[in-house]
Design an enzyme around this catalytic site. Structure first.
Site, PDB file in Angstrom:
ATOM      1  N   MET A  19      47.536  71.071  92.576  1.00  0.00           N
ATOM      2  CA  MET A  19      46.123  70.790  92.335  1.00  0.00           C
ATOM      3  C   MET A  19      46.009  69.291  92.067  1.00  0.00           C
ATOM      4  O   MET A  19      46.363  68.817  90.997  1.00  0.00           O
ATOM      5  CB  MET A  19      45.612  71.600  91.135  1.00  0.00           C
ATOM      6  CG  MET A  19      44.084  71.598  90.971  1.00  0.00           C
ATOM      7  SD  MET A  19      43.337  70.030  90.465  1.00  0.00           S
ATOM      8  CE  MET A  19      44.036  69.782  88.832  1.00  0.00           C
ATOM      9  N   GLU A  20      45.540  68.542  93.045  1.00  0.00           N
ATOM     10  CA  GLU A  20      45.466  67.089  92.913  1.00  0.00           C
ATOM     11  C   GLU A  20      44.031  66.578  92.964  1.00  0.00           C
ATOM     12  O   GLU A  20      43.790  65.429  93.315  1.00  0.00           O
ATOM     13  CB  GLU A  20      46.305  66.431  94.011  1.00  0.00           C
ATOM     14  CG  GLU A  20      47.776  66.828  93.978  1.00  0.00           C
ATOM     15  CD  GLU A  20      48.575  66.193  95.100  1.00  0.00           C
ATOM     16  OE1 GLU A  20      48.716  64.955  95.089  1.00  0.00           O
ATOM     17  OE2 GLU A  20      49.049  66.934  95.990  1.00  0.00           O
TER      18      GLU A  20
END
Length: 376
Positions: A117-118
């Site tokens: 999750m960036e």
């Protein structure tokens, strides 16, 4: 024979601790299987952990790209509310459970499970680059007048610091909730999986500006990592990144980047989660480039990880570079040549010496991803 091993190490004064150092394969070479280029036997021969039949996701390793409904403003698109404070936790967790079930299938899955999750960083100040949008919109939520004043005078450090401090109160609590609730859910239903987030802990050492490079993580980042101890205590498998850049960086600076980050990972593990296993991501290409890591840089990276008591490494690669038979053959040759030499060298006791901070640029010709076309 153990005593001979330790005697050899003592006589030559080298580090020979028999710690496990496991290499995992997170490269979509399953695409190459369809092009009649198989990596399965090669990876097995090199003791690189990979999934059965060369699958990208499987019993040993699975990466999940933004499973659930994470608030995001990536690619200039506002999705799922855009920011953590605007997201819907209930819907996110429902979708997260559904996505993970589809990906893992088996409730008894026991391999590594990486959540990538960036979209944003939980420390508000660290949302820089394209993520600056989170700052700007949260500034406006806090106080539109002050946000507009700062937009017209971005050199006003006093105002900037005030906005960051007050806006962090709005942003960071829901960001924490999204991360913590997500790990709590997946660990509840997939108890045997080795869960962790990609990217954490961050360090931000060895910045782009050559005159501002320091091996150690900036003091403020260390302080922020300490305040984020809740995250590092919440899961036991860490997957940070040690990608290195070649352009405008010397080989010494590339080594300092890796060593500085490993030092921070060691510190955080010792202080907050001694049982954590750490598998930093290593890219076989230089960051922002199509050039393969030289033997010297690949060896330096893996040696620093091993001597820094990391538990292993995850080799990463992009699907966009493996769409043709010739591209697959090119990577196969690199793994069978350069990577094989490095991995076999790491097993030799005489090579288990800490990187001393000096190096020499390779004299070999640079090797780039092959720009090729398959049979017409």
């Amino acid at each position: 024979m153990n005593w001979i091993f330790h005697l050899f190490c003592a006589v030559y004064g080298i580090f020979c601790e028999e710690n496990s150092f496991t290499i995992y394969w997170n490269v979509p070479t399953h695409q190459c299987e369809k092009l009649n280029v198989s990596f399965i036997s090669l990876l097995k021969e090199l003791n690189i952990v990979h999934n059965k039949d060369g699958n990208f996701s499987g019993e040993s390793f699975t990466i999940l790209y933004s499973p659930g409904l994470w608030p995001s403003m990536e690619h200039k698109n506002i999705t799922n509310g855009g920011m953590p404070q605007c997201g819907n936790m209930t819907l996110h967790l429902e979708k997260l459970e559904k996505d993970v079930k589809e990906k893992l299938k088996d409730d008894g899955y026991s391999g590594l499970a990486v959540i990538d999750m960036e979209s944003w960083r939980p420390v508000f100040r660290q949302n820089t680059g394209w993520m600056i949008k989170y700052r700007e919109l949260t500034f406006e939520q806090y106080n539109k007048t002050l946000a507009e004043e700062y937009k017209n005078n971005t050199t006003n450090d006093k105002l900037r610091n005030r906005l960051i401090k007050e806006s962090a109160e709005i942003f960071e609590a829901p960001a924490k909730d999204f991360l913590m609730n997500s790990t709590e859910l997946v660990k509840k239903y997939w108890k045997d999986a080795k869960w962790g987030y990609y990217g954490f802990p961050y360090c931000f050492n060895m910045g782009v500006a050559a005159n501002a490079r320091n091996e150690s993580c900036p003091k403020i980042v260390k302080e922020e990592n300490n305040k984020t101890e809740w995250l590092f205590k919440s899961y036991d498998y860490w997957f940070p990144s040690v990608y290195i850049t070649k352009v405008n960086f010397t080989c010494e600076e590339r080594g300092q980047l890796v060593r500085g980050r490993v030092t921070e990972y060691q510190r955080l593990r010792k202080e907050f989660n001694p049982k954590a296993k750490i598998y930093p991501y290593v890219w076989f290409l230089y960051n922002l480039s199509n050039e393969y890591l030289s033997k010297e840089d690949l060896e330096m990276s893996l040696k620093i990880l091993k001597m820094g008591k990391m538990d292993g490494a995850v080799i990463w690669g992009s699907s966009k570079n493996l769409t043709k038979e010739c591209e697959c053959k090119d990577l196969y040759d690199y793994v069978n040549g350069t990577m094989r030499t490095v991995l076999e060298g790491l097993k030799k006791p005489e090579n288990n010496v800490k990187w001393n901070g000096s190096c020499q640029e390779t004299s070999d010709a640079a090797r780039y991803l092959k720009n090729c076309t398959d049979k017409q």
